[in-house]
Design a protein around this motif. Structure first.
Motif, PDB file in Angstrom:
ATOM      1  N   ASP A 120       0.846  -1.184   0.000  1.00 21.17           N
ATOM      2  CA  ASP A 120       0.000   0.000   0.000  1.00 21.17           C
ATOM      3  C   ASP A 120       0.891   1.247   0.000  1.00 21.17           C
ATOM      4  O   ASP A 120       1.640   1.464   0.955  1.00 21.17           O
ATOM      5  CB  ASP A 120      -0.886  -0.054   1.263  1.00 21.17           C
ATOM      6  N   ALA A 121       0.785   2.051  -1.057  1.00 18.98           N
ATOM      7  CA  ALA A 121       1.637   3.245  -1.172  1.00 18.98           C
ATOM      8  C   ALA A 121       1.339   4.276  -0.090  1.00 18.98           C
ATOM      9  O   ALA A 121       2.118   5.200   0.140  1.00 18.98           O
ATOM     10  CB  ALA A 121       1.452   3.876  -2.553  1.00 18.98           C
ATOM     11  N   ASN A 122       0.204   4.099   0.588  1.00 19.32           N
ATOM     12  CA  ASN A 122      -0.132   4.987   1.699  1.00 19.32           C
ATOM     13  C   ASN A 122       0.577   4.576   2.985  1.00 19.32           C
ATOM     14  O   ASN A 122       0.495   5.251   4.000  1.00 19.32           O
ATOM     15  CB  ASN A 122      -1.651   4.967   1.907  1.00 19.32           C
ATOM     16  N   LYS A 123       1.275   3.422   2.922  1.00 13.23           N
ATOM     17  CA  LYS A 123       2.024   2.939   4.098  1.00 13.23           C
ATOM     18  C   LYS A 123       3.463   2.646   3.677  1.00 13.23           C
ATOM     19  O   LYS A 123       3.842   1.474   3.527  1.00 13.23           O
ATOM     20  CB  LYS A 123       1.378   1.671   4.653  1.00 13.23           C
ATOM     21  N   PRO A 124       4.260   3.698   3.462  1.00 12.85           N
ATOM     22  CA  PRO A 124       5.630   3.507   2.965  1.00 12.85           C
ATOM     23  C   PRO A 124       6.454   2.574   3.852  1.00 12.85           C
ATOM     24  O   PRO A 124       7.414   1.966   3.389  1.00 12.85           O
ATOM     25  CB  PRO A 124       6.215   4.920   2.962  1.00 12.85           C
ATOM     26  N   GLU A 125       6.035   2.441   5.109  1.00 16.41           N
ATOM     27  CA  GLU A 125       6.792   1.550   6.008  1.00 16.41           C
ATOM     28  C   GLU A 125       6.738   0.094   5.523  1.00 16.41           C
ATOM     29  O   GLU A 125       7.610  -0.699   5.848  1.00 16.41           O
ATOM     30  CB  GLU A 125       6.316   1.682   7.464  1.00 16.41           C
ATOM     31  N   GLU A 126       5.702  -0.233   4.696  1.00 16.43           N
ATOM     32  CA  GLU A 126       5.593  -1.607   4.181  1.00 16.43           C
ATOM     33  C   GLU A 126       6.735  -1.960   3.226  1.00 16.43           C
ATOM     34  O   GLU A 126       7.017  -3.125   3.001  1.00 16.43           O
ATOM     35  CB  GLU A 126       4.259  -1.790   3.428  1.00 16.43           C
ATOM     36  N   TYR A 127       7.354  -0.942   2.593  1.00 13.38           N
ATOM     37  CA  TYR A 127       8.441  -1.240   1.638  1.00 13.38           C
ATOM     38  C   TYR A 127       9.703  -0.430   1.925  1.00 13.38           C
ATOM     39  O   TYR A 127      10.562  -0.293   1.066  1.00 13.38           O
ATOM     40  CB  TYR A 127       7.971  -1.056   0.183  1.00 13.38           C
ATOM     41  N   GLU A 128       9.828   0.051   3.181  1.00 14.93           N
ATOM     42  CA  GLU A 128      11.009   0.877   3.493  1.00 14.93           C
ATOM     43  C   GLU A 128      12.307   0.069   3.444  1.00 14.93           C
ATOM     44  O   GLU A 128      13.362   0.620   3.125  1.00 14.93           O
ATOM     45  CB  GLU A 128      10.851   1.596   4.845  1.00 14.93           C
ATOM     46  N   ASP A 129      12.213  -1.256   3.691  1.00 17.13           N
ATOM     47  CA  ASP A 129      13.428  -2.086   3.612  1.00 17.13           C
ATOM     48  C   ASP A 129      13.967  -2.113   2.185  1.00 17.13           C
ATOM     49  O   ASP A 129      15.162  -1.958   1.955  1.00 17.13           O
ATOM     50  CB  ASP A 129      13.131  -3.527   4.049  1.00 17.13           C
ATOM     51  N   ILE A 130      13.030  -2.311   1.229  1.00 19.28           N
ATOM     52  CA  ILE A 130      13.421  -2.341  -0.188  1.00 19.28           C
ATOM     53  C   ILE A 130      14.014  -0.989  -0.581  1.00 19.28           C
ATOM     54  O   ILE A 130      15.030  -0.910  -1.281  1.00 19.28           O
ATOM     55  CB  ILE A 130      12.189  -2.664  -1.071  1.00 19.28           C
TER      56      ILE A 130
END
Ligand SMILES: C[S@@+](CC[C@H](N)C(=O)[O-])C[C@H]1O[C@@H](n2cnc3c(N)ncnc32)[C@H](O)[C@@H]1O
Length: 222
Positions: A120-130
């Protein structure tokens, strides 16, 4: 064929990219061969950047070595043209819905410069590792067609955009308010962008290719 931006070509009134996967179409687009090179037609009715070019956009920020964070990549129609342009760059493509994402995965098998991310682009924390691994990006491209599309874009710019980077917001005004005039909504969103510490570099309306849409190019304020 005349090159009008890095990796973007024009013949007559139409725009093209050099096909990175020779002979292969992505969405039924026409392929023409000039001096032995295959060029994919960039259809302005199917892909908003081509509509923006036709409407006279001047400040297109993608370069062949750009790193792009793409919010709302869907099955990759537009991203396939970005993939053609970015011969030495990469696209990190975020999509929340699993149906288009499955099609995107097939595209990524042939186009290795697209990294698919189901999130979800509204939750950048979901892909902050990448993103930590990828490093800050040159361009954030937002096309999520949601009521809070400007906030989603700005949030990602604050987290992941280089200081000298650009954003491209494909604004769908009808997702924000169907009752208000298009230009009023665009003005309101531009004001929001400025208040968040960004500069609006250029705005073009995308009609008749995409009704009630605007392409807004921006960057961090100096
Ligand atoms: C207008 S379509 C994108 C079309 C695509 N950009 C193209 O030009 O090929 C909007 C996409 O955004 C996705 N989307 C909506 N909200 C999202 C979110 N919060 N995070 C990631 N993707 C989102 C939708 O599932 C949909 O696939």
């Amino acid at each position: 064929m005349q090159q009008v931006f890095e990796g973007v070509y024009k013949q007559g009134k139409e725009y093209y990219t050099k096909n990175a996967v020779p002979g292969k179409k992505v969405y039924g687009e026409e392929i023409i061969t000039v001096n032995g090179v295959g060029y994919r037609h960039w259809n302005a009715f199917r892909s908003k950047p081509a509509a923006a070019f036709k409407k006279g956009l001047k400040n297109w920020p993608l370069k062949k070595n750009s790193k792009v964070l793409y919010l709302g990549i869907a099955e990759g129609t537009t991203a396939s043209h970005f993939s053609d342009i970015l011969t030495r760059g990469v696209i990190i493509g975020v999509e929340v819905s699993s149906k288009p994402f499955e099609k995107l995965l097939l595209l990524c098998e042939e186009r290795k410069n697209i990294i698919p991310v189901l999130a979800d682009a509204n939750k950048p924390e979901e892909y902050e590792d990448i993103m930590r691994e990828a490093g800050k990006v040159d361009v954030v491209y937002g096309d999520v067609a949601q009521p809070h599309q400007t906030d989603v874009l700005l949030k990602n710019c604050e987290e992941f955009l280089k200081d000298d980077g650009f954003f491209v917001l494909m604004l769908k005004t009808k997702s924000i308010d169907v009752t208000k005039p298009v230009k009023e909504i665009i003005g309101r969103e531009e004001e929001k962008i400025r208040k968040a510490g960004f500069e609006v570099v250029e705005t073009v309306l995308l009609d008749p290719f995409e009704k009630a849409h605007a392409c807004i190019i921006g960057r961090k304020s100096a």
